[in-house]
Design a protein around this motif. Structure first.
Motif, PDB file in Angstrom:
ATOM      1  N   HIS A  68      71.132 -43.522  41.433  1.00 22.35           N
ATOM      2  CA  HIS A  68      71.725 -44.366  41.758  1.00 22.35           C
ATOM      3  C   HIS A  68      72.642 -44.207  40.361  1.00 22.35           C
ATOM      4  N   ALA A  69      73.960 -45.089  40.195  1.00 22.34           N
ATOM      5  CA  ALA A  69      74.692 -44.921  39.396  1.00 22.34           C
ATOM      6  C   ALA A  69      76.088 -45.498  39.397  1.00 22.34           C
ATOM      7  N   ALA A  70      76.289 -46.517  38.284  1.00 17.25           N
ATOM      8  CA  ALA A  70      77.913 -46.636  37.959  1.00 17.25           C
ATOM      9  C   ALA A  70      77.972 -47.466  36.622  1.00 17.25           C
ATOM     10  N   VAL A  71      79.356 -47.405  36.989  1.00 15.32           N
ATOM     11  CA  VAL A  71      81.056 -46.608  35.994  1.00 15.32           C
ATOM     12  C   VAL A  71      81.629 -47.937  36.479  1.00 15.32           C
ATOM     13  N   ALA A  72      81.393 -49.304  35.095  1.00 14.34           N
ATOM     14  CA  ALA A  72      82.312 -50.162  34.803  1.00 14.34           C
ATOM     15  C   ALA A  72      82.842 -50.730  34.049  1.00 14.34           C
ATOM     16  N   ASP A  73      84.282 -51.442  34.413  1.00 14.66           N
ATOM     17  CA  ASP A  73      84.807 -52.006  32.980  1.00 14.66           C
ATOM     18  C   ASP A  73      84.294 -53.203  32.409  1.00 14.66           C
ATOM     19  N   SER A  74      84.926 -53.944  31.337  1.00 11.89           N
ATOM     20  CA  SER A  74      83.703 -54.793  30.663  1.00 11.89           C
ATOM     21  C   SER A  74      85.027 -56.102  31.821  1.00 11.89           C
ATOM     22  N   GLY A 122      83.715 -56.361  34.564  1.00 11.26           N
ATOM     23  CA  GLY A 122      83.385 -56.238  35.928  1.00 11.26           C
ATOM     24  C   GLY A 122      83.870 -54.928  37.306  1.00 11.26           C
ATOM     25  N   ARG A 123      84.689 -54.555  36.843  1.00 11.11           N
ATOM     26  CA  ARG A 123      85.212 -54.081  37.748  1.00 11.11           C
ATOM     27  C   ARG A 123      84.773 -52.924  39.051  1.00 11.11           C
ATOM     28  N   LEU A 124      83.544 -52.472  39.533  1.00  7.87           N
ATOM     29  CA  LEU A 124      83.009 -50.412  39.751  1.00  7.87           C
ATOM     30  C   LEU A 124      84.085 -49.773  40.032  1.00  7.87           C
ATOM     31  N   LEU A 125      84.055 -48.991  38.634  1.00 12.10           N
ATOM     32  CA  LEU A 125      84.889 -47.405  38.884  1.00 12.10           C
ATOM     33  C   LEU A 125      84.937 -46.255  39.970  1.00 12.10           C
ATOM     34  N   SER A 126      83.633 -46.215  40.014  1.00 14.90           N
ATOM     35  CA  SER A 126      83.401 -44.997  40.436  1.00 14.90           C
ATOM     36  C   SER A 126      81.224 -45.384  39.965  1.00 14.90           C
ATOM     37  N   GLY A 127      80.607 -44.667  40.835  1.00 15.28           N
ATOM     38  CA  GLY A 127      79.322 -44.663  40.768  1.00 15.28           C
ATOM     39  C   GLY A 127      78.748 -43.584  41.716  1.00 15.28           C
ATOM     40  N   ALA A 128      77.288 -43.615  41.995  1.00 18.43           N
ATOM     41  CA  ALA A 128      76.942 -42.082  42.834  1.00 18.43           C
ATOM     42  C   ALA A 128      75.710 -43.293  43.349  1.00 18.43           C
ATOM     43  N   GLY A 129      75.442 -42.629  44.788  1.00 18.77           N
ATOM     44  CA  GLY A 129      74.871 -43.774  45.393  1.00 18.77           C
ATOM     45  C   GLY A 129      75.109 -45.113  45.477  1.00 18.77           C
ATOM     46  N   ASP A 130      73.320 -46.285  45.409  1.00 20.02           N
ATOM     47  CA  ASP A 130      73.643 -47.644  45.598  1.00 20.02           C
ATOM     48  C   ASP A 130      74.548 -48.706  44.226  1.00 20.02           C
ATOM     49  N   LEU A 169      77.913 -54.992  31.570  1.00 13.45           N
ATOM     50  CA  LEU A 169      76.792 -55.571  30.307  1.00 13.45           C
ATOM     51  C   LEU A 169      76.811 -54.782  29.273  1.00 13.45           C
ATOM     52  N   TYR A 170      77.085 -53.080  29.261  1.00 12.25           N
ATOM     53  CA  TYR A 170      76.956 -52.511  27.898  1.00 12.25           C
ATOM     54  C   TYR A 170      78.855 -51.790  28.376  1.00 12.25           C
ATOM     55  N   ALA A 171      80.259 -52.230  28.860  1.00 12.44           N
ATOM     56  CA  ALA A 171      81.390 -51.867  29.280  1.00 12.44           C
ATOM     57  C   ALA A 171      81.492 -53.083  28.085  1.00 12.44           C
ATOM     58  N   LYS A 172      81.004 -54.355  28.131  1.00  9.77           N
ATOM     59  CA  LYS A 172      81.585 -55.689  27.702  1.00  9.77           C
ATOM     60  C   LYS A 172      80.455 -55.407  26.111  1.00  9.77           C
ATOM     61  N   LEU A 173      79.466 -54.730  26.279  1.00 11.06           N
ATOM     62  CA  LEU A 173      78.538 -54.375  24.352  1.00 11.06           C
ATOM     63  C   LEU A 173      80.041 -53.818  23.810  1.00 11.06           C
ATOM     64  N   SER A 218      77.885 -46.800  26.313  1.00 19.83           N
ATOM     65  CA  SER A 218      79.173 -47.096  26.899  1.00 19.83           C
ATOM     66  C   SER A 218      80.059 -46.843  25.760  1.00 19.83           C
ATOM     67  N   ARG A 219      81.417 -46.194  26.514  1.00 20.28           N
ATOM     68  CA  ARG A 219      82.187 -45.719  25.767  1.00 20.28           C
ATOM     69  C   ARG A 219      82.554 -46.558  25.103  1.00 20.28           C
ATOM     70  N   VAL A 220      82.348 -46.725  23.123  1.00 25.31           N
ATOM     71  CA  VAL A 220      82.959 -47.593  22.392  1.00 25.31           C
ATOM     72  C   VAL A 220      84.085 -47.648  22.278  1.00 25.31           C
ATOM     73  N   GLY A 221      84.484 -48.624  22.358  1.00 18.73           N
ATOM     74  CA  GLY A 221      86.172 -49.316  21.948  1.00 18.73           C
ATOM     75  C   GLY A 221      87.076 -49.285  22.764  1.00 18.73           C
ATOM     76  N   GLU A 222      86.677 -48.418  24.655  1.00 21.54           N
ATOM     77  CA  GLU A 222      86.625 -48.577  25.345  1.00 21.54           C
ATOM     78  C   GLU A 222      86.788 -49.695  26.492  1.00 21.54           C
ATOM     79  N   GLY A 223      85.889 -50.460  26.283  1.00 25.35           N
ATOM     80  CA  GLY A 223      85.463 -50.935  27.573  1.00 25.35           C
ATOM     81  C   GLY A 223      84.530 -50.841  28.310  1.00 25.35           C
ATOM     82  N   LEU A 224      84.100 -49.793  28.582  1.00 22.79           N
ATOM     83  CA  LEU A 224      84.154 -48.719  29.356  1.00 22.79           C
ATOM     84  C   LEU A 224      81.898 -48.476  29.173  1.00 22.79           C
ATOM     85  N   GLY A 225      81.287 -48.916  30.793  1.00 22.76           N
ATOM     86  CA  GLY A 225      79.954 -48.333  30.700  1.00 22.76           C
ATOM     87  C   GLY A 225      79.390 -48.230  31.833  1.00 22.76           C
TER      88      GLY A 225
END
Length: 317
Positions: free
Chosen positions: A29-35, A37-45, A196-200, A253-260
């Motif tokens: 399972h995978a999740a991609v979110a922004d800082s 908390g919006r879910l942008l993309s993913g796989a599974g649950d 959390l990693y997007a915010k980090l 995280s993608r550093v400086g872009e607020g994506l996790g």
């Protein structure tokens, strides 16, 4: 953080091929979110919940940094990196941990992480940096040292409240258990880990910026030679922040872009999470083909007879 509706897509699959024939399959399972908390993309649950394990370490370190303990004991970014790390117990890494304790006027016997099998000291445990940082914080704050792993200890409550605040959630909603090293870890959804990693890496406050700088400038302390986190941060020159957790957890995280990004391999396989992480990074365009190919030589091509192959895509949601 608001509770969005549940979204499920097809999970990723990591196949072990033996001379081209499928022998084993791992589901991811995978999740991609922004800082925000919006879910942008993913796989599974993306709402799949699991213990975050050692991927929590940067946030435990951030809480420690917020108290002023790092500056009080003149700890460096290199010290902070090993506080965030799951190191390999190498001599120079154990010495780095000892240095943290020495500057805080603490003895290695204060560490409550176990002595690894075949080793002589808790300094060689892969979580000893985190424990040394926790002890330094307790010393600076005047908190009890012997019980620093108790979930009700002021230090652990500080850590819990800090990451709960980042997620905009009440701290009492998180289920707590003890990690293998004895420290509390928490049960949370993949989308929460990704947030959390997007915010980090978003640069929203000084403590998070310092943690990111420490990890990306001293990746050799986060894991070690040949370690996935270390190799990825070195090859990307700090553009990607990476931290593994046990039982198939991988956060980036993608550093400086607020994506996790957060990944969970259902059966906990370490080999599968690295394969899945590279697959997701390729699809997101976060790493170049050259870097992907270089890392694939280590993490996908397991021997002359075995290799890992990925099935599935990260879908927009």
């Amino acid at each position: 953080m608001p509770r969005p509706s549940r979204i499920s897509t097809t999970p990723l699959a990591v196949q072990l091929l033996r001379e081209g024939i499928v022998e084993s399959v791992h589901q991811v399972h995978a999740a991609v979110a922004d800082s925000r908390g919006r879910l942008l993309s993913g796989a599974g649950d993306a709402d799949n919940a699991s213990f975050i394990r050692s991927a929590l370490k940067p946030f435990q370190a951030m809480a420690i940094a917020s108290t002023g303990a790092l500056d009080a004991f003149k700890l460096t970014d290199k010290d902070l990196a090993i506080i965030c790390g799951s190191h390999q117990g190498l001599t120079h890494q154990a010495r780095q941990v000892f240095g943290i304790l020495w500057r805080a006027d603490l003895e290695p016997t204060c560490l409550r992480c176990p002595v690894p099998d075949g080793k002589k000291s808790p300094l060689e445990h892969n979580c000893s940096g985190k424990h040394a940082g926790m002890l330094a914080c307790c010393k600076q704050q005047g908190w009890e040292l012997n019980t620093y792993l108790n979930r009700n200890h002021p230090l652990q409550q500080l850590i819990l409240n800090r990451f709960a605040s980042l997620l905009g959630m009440p701290s009492d909603e998180f289920i707590c258990a003890h990690d293998d090293c004895g420290a509390p870890t928490y049960f949370m959804q993949l989308r929460q880990m990704a947030t959390l990693y997007a915010k980090l890496a978003s640069g929203e406050n000084l403590e998070m910026e310092r943690v990111v700088r420490a990890m990306t400038h001293h990746p050799e302390m986060v894991s070690g030679p040949g370690g996935f986190d270390t190799e990825l941060m070195c090859l990307t020159h700090g553009e990607i922040l990476s931290k593994s957790g046990a039982e198939g957890i991988q956060c980036m995280s993608r550093v400086g872009e607020g994506l996790g990004v957060a990944l969970k391999v259902v059966d906990g396989s370490k080999r599968a999470k690295y394969a899945a992480a590279l697959h997701v990074l390729r699809q997101l365009g976060w790493i170049s083909p050259d870097i992907a190919d270089t890392m694939a030589e280590t993490y996908l091509n397991l021997s002359d007879y075995k290799r890992l192959d990925m099935v599935g895509e990260i879908d927009l949601v």
